[in-house]
Structure formats: structure tokens, C-alpha cells
Motif scaffolding. Structure first.
Motif, PDB file in Angstrom:
ATOM      1  N   THR A   8       1.077  -1.232  -0.040  1.00 31.30           N
ATOM      2  CA  THR A   8       0.041   0.081   0.045  1.00 31.30           C
ATOM      3  C   THR A   8       0.769   1.222   0.005  1.00 31.30           C
ATOM      4  O   THR A   8       0.622   2.188  -0.851  1.00 31.30           O
ATOM      5  CB  THR A   8      -0.972   0.042   1.179  1.00 31.30           C
ATOM      6  OG1 THR A   8      -1.832  -1.191   1.021  1.00 31.30           O
ATOM      7  CG2 THR A   8      -1.954   1.320   1.201  1.00 31.30           C
ATOM      8  N   VAL A   9       1.834   1.124   0.938  1.00 28.62           N
ATOM      9  CA  VAL A   9       2.822   2.503   0.855  1.00 28.62           C
ATOM     10  C   VAL A   9       3.464   2.857  -0.322  1.00 28.62           C
ATOM     11  O   VAL A   9       3.586   3.547  -0.921  1.00 28.62           O
ATOM     12  CB  VAL A   9       3.937   2.245   1.974  1.00 28.62           C
ATOM     13  CG1 VAL A   9       4.623   3.640   2.038  1.00 28.62           C
ATOM     14  CG2 VAL A   9       2.790   2.246   3.440  1.00 28.62           C
ATOM     15  N   SER A  11       2.742   1.590  -3.418  1.00 28.93           N
ATOM     16  CA  SER A  11       1.937   1.937  -4.712  1.00 28.93           C
ATOM     17  C   SER A  11       1.310   3.501  -4.437  1.00 28.93           C
ATOM     18  O   SER A  11       1.174   4.038  -5.372  1.00 28.93           O
ATOM     19  CB  SER A  11       0.532   1.036  -4.670  1.00 28.93           C
ATOM     20  OG  SER A  11      -0.046   1.078  -3.468  1.00 28.93           O
ATOM     21  N   THR A  12       1.092   3.849  -3.214  1.00 25.18           N
ATOM     22  CA  THR A  12       0.901   5.274  -2.904  1.00 25.18           C
ATOM     23  C   THR A  12       1.824   6.219  -3.339  1.00 25.18           C
ATOM     24  O   THR A  12       1.702   7.142  -4.062  1.00 25.18           O
ATOM     25  CB  THR A  12       0.673   5.347  -1.384  1.00 25.18           C
ATOM     26  OG1 THR A  12      -0.562   4.735  -1.171  1.00 25.18           O
ATOM     27  CG2 THR A  12      -0.159   6.914  -1.321  1.00 25.18           C
ATOM     28  N   LEU A  13       3.330   5.910  -2.946  1.00 25.53           N
ATOM     29  CA  LEU A  13       4.200   6.530  -3.539  1.00 25.53           C
ATOM     30  C   LEU A  13       4.616   6.475  -4.897  1.00 25.53           C
ATOM     31  O   LEU A  13       4.925   7.378  -5.656  1.00 25.53           O
ATOM     32  CB  LEU A  13       5.607   6.121  -2.615  1.00 25.53           C
ATOM     33  CG  LEU A  13       5.694   6.344  -1.347  1.00 25.53           C
ATOM     34  CD1 LEU A  13       6.843   5.693  -0.328  1.00 25.53           C
ATOM     35  CD2 LEU A  13       5.661   7.848  -0.903  1.00 25.53           C
ATOM     36  N   MET A  15       2.202   6.040  -7.158  1.00 25.72           N
ATOM     37  CA  MET A  15       1.132   6.889  -7.871  1.00 25.72           C
ATOM     38  C   MET A  15       1.458   8.465  -7.920  1.00 25.72           C
ATOM     39  O   MET A  15       1.364   9.021  -8.637  1.00 25.72           O
ATOM     40  CB  MET A  15      -0.163   6.609  -7.234  1.00 25.72           C
ATOM     41  CG  MET A  15      -0.707   5.078  -8.001  1.00 25.72           C
ATOM     42  SD  MET A  15      -2.461   4.958  -7.355  1.00 25.72           S
ATOM     43  CE  MET A  15      -2.443   5.135  -5.567  1.00 25.72           C
ATOM     44  N   PHE A  16       1.469   8.885  -6.466  1.00 27.08           N
ATOM     45  CA  PHE A  16       1.799  10.430  -6.403  1.00 27.08           C
ATOM     46  C   PHE A  16       2.901  11.086  -6.600  1.00 27.08           C
ATOM     47  O   PHE A  16       2.906  12.103  -7.122  1.00 27.08           O
ATOM     48  CB  PHE A  16       1.216  10.593  -4.773  1.00 27.08           C
ATOM     49  CG  PHE A  16      -0.045  10.420  -4.508  1.00 27.08           C
ATOM     50  CD1 PHE A  16      -1.334  10.953  -5.226  1.00 27.08           C
ATOM     51  CD2 PHE A  16      -0.513   9.370  -3.805  1.00 27.08           C
ATOM     52  CE1 PHE A  16      -2.705  10.864  -4.907  1.00 27.08           C
ATOM     53  CE2 PHE A  16      -2.003   9.144  -3.351  1.00 27.08           C
ATOM     54  CZ  PHE A  16      -2.720  10.084  -3.986  1.00 27.08           C
ATOM     55  N   TYR A  17       4.140  10.344  -6.464  1.00 27.95           N
ATOM     56  CA  TYR A  17       5.316  10.816  -6.571  1.00 27.95           C
ATOM     57  C   TYR A  17       6.042  10.279  -7.690  1.00 27.95           C
ATOM     58  O   TYR A  17       7.238  10.648  -7.947  1.00 27.95           O
ATOM     59  CB  TYR A  17       6.148  10.721  -5.413  1.00 27.95           C
ATOM     60  CG  TYR A  17       5.784  11.468  -4.326  1.00 27.95           C
ATOM     61  CD1 TYR A  17       5.710  12.900  -4.259  1.00 27.95           C
ATOM     62  CD2 TYR A  17       5.125  10.811  -3.207  1.00 27.95           C
ATOM     63  CE1 TYR A  17       5.129  13.569  -3.309  1.00 27.95           C
ATOM     64  CE2 TYR A  17       4.399  11.474  -2.055  1.00 27.95           C
ATOM     65  CZ  TYR A  17       4.445  13.053  -2.139  1.00 27.95           C
ATOM     66  OH  TYR A  17       4.068  13.570  -1.017  1.00 27.95           O
TER      67      TYR A  17
END
Length: 53
Positions: A8-9, A11-13, A15-17
Motif C-alpha cells: 500500500t505504501v 503503490s501510493t508513493l 502513484m503520487f510521486y
């Protein structure tokens, strides 16, 4: 459970960065392993001195 949180961490990084997913996944996993090892050693030493139950 730990792999889900690391995924989760990472994939979030990614996607956003726009960071590379697998390198982020690996580095977050190493950080988790390091922090869990140090935290486990601290809690183990505390539990030898103080009754935690």
C-alpha cells in the motif's frame, strides 16, 4: 499483513510521486524490517525488567 502494508505504501508513493514501484517496495520493506527488529529488541529488553501482561 506486513506485505499488504508495504504494498500500500509503495503503490501510493508510485502513484503520487511517480517513483519506481519495485525499488520503493523494496526500500519500504527494508525499513519495516529494520524498525521491527529494533523495536522487538527494545520490547524484549523491557519485558525482562517489567511485567507487561
Amino acid at each position: 499483513m506486513l506485505l499488504v502494508l508495504v504494498f500500500t505504501v509503495a503503490s501510493t508513493l508510485a502513484m503520487f510521486y511517480e517513483l519506481p514501484f519495485f525499488i520503493t517496495w523494496f526500500s519500504v520493506g527494508l525499513g519495516e524490517l529494520f524498525s521491527m527488529t529494533i523495536g522487538g529488541m527494545i520490547i524484549y529488553n523491557i519485558s525482562k525488567r517489567v511485567r507487561l501482561t
